[in-house]
Structures are given as structure tokens and as C-alpha cells.
Design a protein around this motif. Sequence first.
Motif, short mmCIF file in Angstrom:
data_model
loop_
_atom_site.label_atom_id
_atom_site.label_comp_id
_atom_site.label_asym_id
_atom_site.label_seq_id
_atom_site.Cartn_x
_atom_site.Cartn_y
_atom_site.Cartn_z
N GLN A 239 -4.29 -12.60 7.89
CA GLN A 239 -3.20 -11.63 7.81
C GLN A 239 -3.25 -10.87 6.48
N ALA A 240 -3.52 -11.61 5.39
CA ALA A 240 -3.61 -10.98 4.08
C ALA A 240 -4.81 -10.03 4.00
N ILE A 241 -5.93 -10.41 4.59
CA ILE A 241 -7.12 -9.55 4.60
C ILE A 241 -6.83 -8.26 5.37
N GLU A 242 -6.25 -8.38 6.55
CA GLU A 242 -5.91 -7.19 7.35
C GLU A 242 -4.97 -6.27 6.58
N ASP A 243 -3.90 -6.83 6.05
CA ASP A 243 -2.91 -6.01 5.35
C ASP A 243 -3.51 -5.35 4.11
N SER A 244 -4.38 -6.07 3.42
CA SER A 244 -4.99 -5.51 2.20
C SER A 244 -5.84 -4.29 2.52
N TYR A 245 -6.61 -4.36 3.60
CA TYR A 245 -7.40 -3.19 3.99
C TYR A 245 -6.47 -2.03 4.38
N ASN A 246 -5.46 -2.33 5.18
CA ASN A 246 -4.55 -1.29 5.65
C ASN A 246 -3.75 -0.66 4.51
N ASP A 247 -3.58 -1.41 3.41
CA ASP A 247 -2.87 -0.88 2.25
C ASP A 247 -3.80 -0.16 1.27
N GLY A 248 -5.08 -0.06 1.62
CA GLY A 248 -6.00 0.75 0.83
C GLY A 248 -6.80 0.01 -0.22
N PHE A 249 -6.78 -1.32 -0.21
CA PHE A 249 -7.57 -2.07 -1.19
C PHE A 249 -9.02 -2.15 -0.74
N ARG A 250 -9.93 -2.16 -1.71
CA ARG A 250 -11.36 -2.10 -1.39
C ARG A 250 -12.03 -3.47 -1.41
N SER A 251 -11.40 -4.45 -2.06
CA SER A 251 -11.98 -5.79 -2.09
C SER A 251 -10.87 -6.83 -2.11
N PHE A 252 -11.25 -8.07 -1.78
CA PHE A 252 -10.32 -9.17 -1.61
C PHE A 252 -10.86 -10.35 -2.41
N ASP A 253 -10.16 -10.68 -3.48
CA ASP A 253 -10.62 -11.72 -4.42
C ASP A 253 -9.94 -13.03 -4.08
N LEU A 254 -10.73 -14.02 -3.64
CA LEU A 254 -10.20 -15.33 -3.28
C LEU A 254 -10.14 -16.30 -4.44
#
Length: 326
Positions: A239-254
Motif C-alpha cells: 500500500q505504501a509503495i503504491e501510494d508513494s508512486y501515485n504521490d510522485g515519489f521516484r524511489s522507496f527507501d526501506l
Amino acid sequence: ESHPEGNYYHLPQWQEVIKESLNHRPHYIFAKNGEGKLCGILPLFQIRSVLTGRRLVSLPFSHTCGPLADSEDTVRLLIERAKGLRDELSCSYMEIRTMQPLSLGLEVNDQFFAHVLKLSEPRLMWQKTIDRNARWAVGKARREGIVVKPHDSTEAFETFHAINLQTKRRLGVPGHHKEFFMAIRKHMKKYARLYLAELQDRFVAGALMINFNGVAGYAYAGSDSRYLKQCPNDLLAWQAIEDSYNDGFRSFDLGKTDSANVGLSHFKEKWGAEPQHLHFHYYPKAPVLVSSNRSGMKYRLVTSVWKRIPLPLVRALSPTVFRQLD
């Protein structure tokens, strides 16, 4: 905020989080050019700990911070000033955590990794990037009735703290205390998003995102061990990955992972995240701590003892112990 390597740990709001919740002293070093304009910064906090000694860190409770500057010469000057500050404050050592190595003769420890996922359209990621085991777990969570929603109330942050504390105890390490998360809610509200996973009117897991400068940070997470078979952590992450892309973020730092923690690495890599070495730099040399060897007998003994402490006592001890660490 305009520097391409800047992250939320560099923000003045994060300084307020650390000062308010942990009572550490900031020592930020600034550099200015000949025209008097800011051209570099090195955030540092002094930590006085009975467990790890008196030290300067950039930055406590971060996995990467370090200097931001307009040139390598400015970085060098910031580091040299930090060395002098270490001497002035009688600190036993200085620690600077970065994604990129600093070629300045500092001793380096590379035992930790960051796991970073390049974001793209969720449907394509689901088909091409996400491991089939992760897809299965997300599907199972949905079939079990897990629902993930964002929350921002004080009560929600208190709930997340309780879940996170239980998780830390299960791992055998002190947990973040409630005031830390409340300070994040207060000072980082513009950048933070809290997700809670719910099953039949009970919150069973949570994840706190902190997002800045094109990077969505999966900063803190926890889960109720009684519901792990329902896979709430997987649905939270997706859910966080999907929302992050939809909000315009380019990368996801775990976040940070110890090289010895195979299970955590597997969880992060099944989303397609790539491991990247973190560089922890020390001056004059790296300390020898129990946590330096997480597969060693001393570390295993300490964690095994912490796992056996009753949760109410863990809740009482964590604020004192937590601020001594990291």
C-alpha cells in the motif's frame, strides 16, 4: 532543501525531533562562500551515553545523513572542523553516516545496507518487479480481511508506538519511546504518513513513512506477532509503495539492514529493492561495541535477556535505554 543528496534527516524539523524527544545537543556546522552564502552543512549531535560513550554523530537514529556541500573542498573543510569539535567536546569518537564513501582518511564500517526500490507504475511493478511470494502474501492479507488505511491522530500514533514496542521486544532490542513518535507527528507532519493495518476492529500492524526530496522513506514498522500469519506487513508495504508512486515519489527507501540479518534483507528484496552499502565513517577510529558484532555471543546474550523482560517493564525502561543507543 534543494540539494539533490539532502534527506529528511537534514531538515531543521528533524533536529527538533531529536532535541525534544531525546534531549541530545545539536552542533551543526555551516560553511559560507566568499559572498557570505551558505555552501555546506554538516549536522551533528553530541550524545552522552553510559553504554556507548560520549560521541558526535551525524546523525543519531538515522541511517544516512552526513555533509551536504557544493564541492569536495567544502566537504573536507566541514569534516576537519568536525574533528576539531570532537576534540573541544572531549568526545571519544565521531561517526558520520553516508550513502557515498568519504575519501578523507576516516575509518569505515560497511556492515549495513540500505534497500532502495526504484518506483514505477504499480501495475507494471506488480507484474515485473515484485516477487511472487510478496504477491501471494498481499493476496492472503486481503483474503484474511486485513485493511490498511492512513491515520494521523494522537491515538493512532500511540497505537503504533505500542505495536512497535512489542516488535522491538520480540527482536530483543529497546524500542522507540512514545515521545519520539509524538515529536515526529508534531514537527514532521508535512512529511510523515502513518499507516495502520486493521483486522476485525483490531490494529495488528503499522508503518510510519517519512517522505522528502523525491524519496519515500519506510522509516518505522511493527506488527502484533499473533497476526503474522495474516501477512499484514506485506499489505502495508505494498500500500505504501503504491501510494508513494501515485504521490510522485521516484524511489522507496526501506531503511537500514545489518548484513547479518538475512530475513530482513529477504523481506526488502522481495519488493525489488536493491541493497546499497552504507558507509559509517569514524574518527579517530571505530569503537568496539556489543552491537558491532550482531552475530557474536555478547549481542545474542543481551538480546535474549531483553526478550524475557515483561512488556510493562520494557515500556518503562525503553525511554532511558533508547536514548543511550544509536
